[in-house]
Design a protein around this motif. Structure first.
Motif, mmCIF file in Angstrom:
data_model
loop_
_atom_site.group_PDB
_atom_site.id
_atom_site.type_symbol
_atom_site.label_atom_id
_atom_site.label_comp_id
_atom_site.label_asym_id
_atom_site.label_seq_id
_atom_site.Cartn_x
_atom_site.Cartn_y
_atom_site.Cartn_z
ATOM 1 N N MET A 1 76.482 6.404 70.540
ATOM 2 C CA MET A 1 75.908 6.817 69.078
ATOM 3 C C MET A 1 76.973 7.208 68.114
ATOM 4 O O MET A 1 77.070 6.624 67.076
ATOM 5 C CB MET A 1 75.011 8.047 69.159
ATOM 6 N N GLY A 2 78.132 7.909 68.396
ATOM 7 C CA GLY A 2 79.202 8.112 67.595
ATOM 8 C C GLY A 2 79.942 6.956 67.222
ATOM 9 O O GLY A 2 80.253 6.854 65.998
ATOM 10 N N ALA A 3 80.233 6.012 68.115
ATOM 11 C CA ALA A 3 80.947 4.820 67.981
ATOM 12 C C ALA A 3 80.251 3.837 66.683
ATOM 13 O O ALA A 3 80.630 3.307 65.920
ATOM 14 C CB ALA A 3 81.032 4.049 69.139
ATOM 15 N N ALA A 4 78.624 3.747 67.050
ATOM 16 C CA ALA A 4 77.933 3.102 66.206
ATOM 17 C C ALA A 4 78.056 3.668 64.689
ATOM 18 O O ALA A 4 78.279 2.963 63.571
ATOM 19 C CB ALA A 4 76.692 2.914 66.638
ATOM 20 N N LEU A 5 77.850 4.902 64.563
ATOM 21 C CA LEU A 5 77.888 5.551 63.284
ATOM 22 C C LEU A 5 79.328 5.427 62.628
ATOM 23 O O LEU A 5 79.396 5.137 61.469
ATOM 24 C CB LEU A 5 77.507 6.980 63.279
ATOM 25 N N ASP A 6 80.435 5.918 63.432
ATOM 26 C CA ASP A 6 81.796 5.727 62.972
ATOM 27 C C ASP A 6 81.955 4.221 62.564
ATOM 28 O O ASP A 6 82.930 4.085 61.461
ATOM 29 C CB ASP A 6 82.773 5.933 64.021
ATOM 30 N N ALA A 7 81.278 3.240 63.174
ATOM 31 C CA ALA A 7 81.639 1.795 62.442
ATOM 32 C C ALA A 7 80.865 1.445 61.297
ATOM 33 O O ALA A 7 80.823 0.455 60.772
ATOM 34 C CB ALA A 7 81.456 0.865 63.809
ATOM 35 N N GLY A 8 79.705 2.317 60.903
ATOM 36 C CA GLY A 8 79.099 2.087 59.751
ATOM 37 C C GLY A 8 77.623 1.549 59.926
ATOM 38 O O GLY A 8 77.059 0.906 59.122
ATOM 39 N N TYR A 9 77.173 1.647 61.184
ATOM 40 C CA TYR A 9 75.877 1.119 61.477
ATOM 41 C C TYR A 9 74.807 2.193 61.519
ATOM 42 O O TYR A 9 75.283 3.427 61.832
ATOM 43 C CB TYR A 9 75.907 0.449 62.859
ATOM 44 N N PRO A 10 73.480 1.890 61.007
ATOM 45 C CA PRO A 10 72.773 2.957 61.288
ATOM 46 C C PRO A 10 72.220 3.165 62.703
ATOM 47 O O PRO A 10 72.218 2.291 63.421
ATOM 48 C CB PRO A 10 71.561 2.532 60.474
ATOM 49 N N TYR A 11 71.858 4.424 62.811
ATOM 50 C CA TYR A 11 71.452 4.890 64.404
ATOM 51 C C TYR A 11 70.137 5.864 63.928
ATOM 52 O O TYR A 11 70.501 6.900 63.116
ATOM 53 C CB TYR A 11 72.326 5.430 64.969
ATOM 54 N N LEU A 12 68.845 5.416 64.334
ATOM 55 C CA LEU A 12 67.633 6.205 64.016
ATOM 56 C C LEU A 12 66.998 6.750 65.026
ATOM 57 O O LEU A 12 66.874 6.312 66.133
ATOM 58 C CB LEU A 12 66.789 5.187 63.121
ATOM 59 N N VAL A 13 66.301 7.566 64.798
ATOM 60 C CA VAL A 13 65.004 8.034 65.708
ATOM 61 C C VAL A 13 63.613 8.274 65.042
ATOM 62 O O VAL A 13 63.691 8.285 63.891
ATOM 63 C CB VAL A 13 65.459 9.589 66.557
#
Length: 176
Positions: A45-57
């Motif tokens: 999750m952190g890698a996705a967010l750090d790369a500027g991608y959305p992560y949702l629940v």
């Protein structure tokens, strides 16, 4: 409490891990064999967010009902404006609009970030619910890779679907 789609937070990792564990163990929506632990899911999750991608629940009165995120489709620079989506709904919660709510918001968030194409990689043509969900949001079938994955003692075909985001391929990116 009605269904709410929001940005994921570290506190959601246990629920996300549990949802994904069932997919890894019981289904072919992911071709991963070993269930990742919470630390690994938090790292992802952190890698996705750090790369500027959305992560949702998606959350309702019973808690986290599903999650979705976008990530790089491929690592080469030429693919930088193309994302791959992932949408997972908790076991027994399918068919209630959770996946649709997640995908709708994921598309909007990716468009807001300037991405131009979204790819869905669907684990086998028999996953008609996922195919229909993506069709509902304008994805079109690009092709089916035959027998490219091995899981649960069988070869699996993989469906690829695509949807334009924002201007799509209609104009060049600003940074060319």
């Amino acid at each position: 409490m009605p269904l709410t789609v929001r940005d994921a937070a570290p506190a959601d990792v246990p629920a996300i891990t549990a949802i994904y564990a069932a997919e890894v163990r019981d289904h072919v929506n992911t071709y991963e064999y070993d269930v990742p632990d919470e630390a690994e899911m938090e790292r992802r999750m952190g890698a996705a967010l750090d790369a500027g991608y959305p992560y949702l629940v998606a959350e309702d009165e019973a808690g986290v009902a599903g999650y979705a995120y976008a990530g790089s489709y491929r690592t080469r620079i030429g693919y930088r404006l193309t994302v791959e989506n992932s949408v997972y709904v908790a076991a027994g919660r399918q068919g209630r609009g959770i996946g649709a709510a997640l995908l709708e918001r994921l598309i909007a968030d990716c468009e807001a970030r300037g991405f131009r194409q979204m790819i869905a990689v669907i684990g086998e043509p028999a996953n008609t619910a996922s195919i229909r969900l993506h069709e509902k949001f304008g994805f079109r079938l690009v092709g089916i890779f035959r027998g490219i994955a091995w899981k649960h003692d069988r070869w699996l075909d993989t469906v690829q679907m695509q949807r334009e985001l924002g201007a799509g391929s209609g104009e060049p990116p600003h940074d060319r």
